[in-house]
Write an enzyme that holds these catalytic residues in place. Sequence first.
Site, short mmCIF file in Angstrom:
data_model
loop_
_atom_site.label_atom_id
_atom_site.label_comp_id
_atom_site.label_asym_id
_atom_site.label_seq_id
_atom_site.Cartn_x
_atom_site.Cartn_y
_atom_site.Cartn_z
N ASP A 9 0.79 -1.24 0.07
CA ASP A 9 0.04 0.13 0.24
C ASP A 9 0.88 1.23 -0.10
O ASP A 9 2.01 0.90 0.20
CB ASP A 9 -0.91 0.09 1.29
N CYS A 10 0.38 2.35 -0.42
CA CYS A 10 1.17 3.60 -0.14
C CYS A 10 1.01 4.47 1.06
O CYS A 10 1.64 4.43 1.83
CB CYS A 10 0.82 4.30 -1.51
N ASP A 11 -0.38 5.03 0.98
CA ASP A 11 -0.32 6.07 2.31
C ASP A 11 -0.39 5.42 3.66
O ASP A 11 -1.22 4.32 3.84
CB ASP A 11 -1.93 6.65 1.93
N ASP A 165 -1.55 -0.79 6.01
CA ASP A 165 -1.59 -0.21 7.37
C ASP A 165 -3.16 -0.31 7.75
O ASP A 165 -3.30 -0.10 8.85
CB ASP A 165 -0.96 1.16 7.48
#
Length: 214
Positions: A9-11, A165
Amino acid sequence: MAPALLIFDCDGTLVDSEELGTSVLLEMAAELGLHLPLRQTNALFRGWKLDQCVAQLEIWLGYPLPGDFVAQVRTRTEGVFRARLRPIPGALELVRALRLPMCVASSGPREKIELSLSLTGLLPYFKDHIFSGYEVGSWKPDPGLFLHAAQAMSVPPAECAVVEDSLVGVQAGLAAGMQVFAYQPEEIDPGMPGGVRILRRLEELLPVLEQAGV
């Protein structure tokens, strides 16, 4: 089992953007008279796409937001990111050390993903392997985005590992039939499913992979 592909994932996983983005959203909501606590709202919105957050704000306000609200949020968020965005601690060190294929699969628009990775020095590690929910038409907790990433990278889902996250991201990874690592640096989400490996720090992933033979 040693994974053949890592899907990040990124954010909130690679870039420390969650509270920055939520703070912009809440500042703009406050300008309309809706005052919300950052920490609790950020926990609720974690992993949501922007349209979902805006829809929730409209429920709390009791009336529709201005038609250009989303565009204004994106513009203001970009300015905040350019000034303040940083990588998650250990993210750069982790991706530099990894020796297996990896990609990013995020619910955000491609432009936002690429900006975030570029500002934090992470883009060179993922530039040809970025997948956006907006391009696929699938958002977490639906597994479609992760399944698309696996197919594009020519790796069976069962041989993929997801690093996430948010609870919705974890749910998407499990629904895709993938191994899931949940980055939870502070409190563990009370809804976290059993069998998910918890990472308090990103660098904890390396010895786990080495033990698995990667």
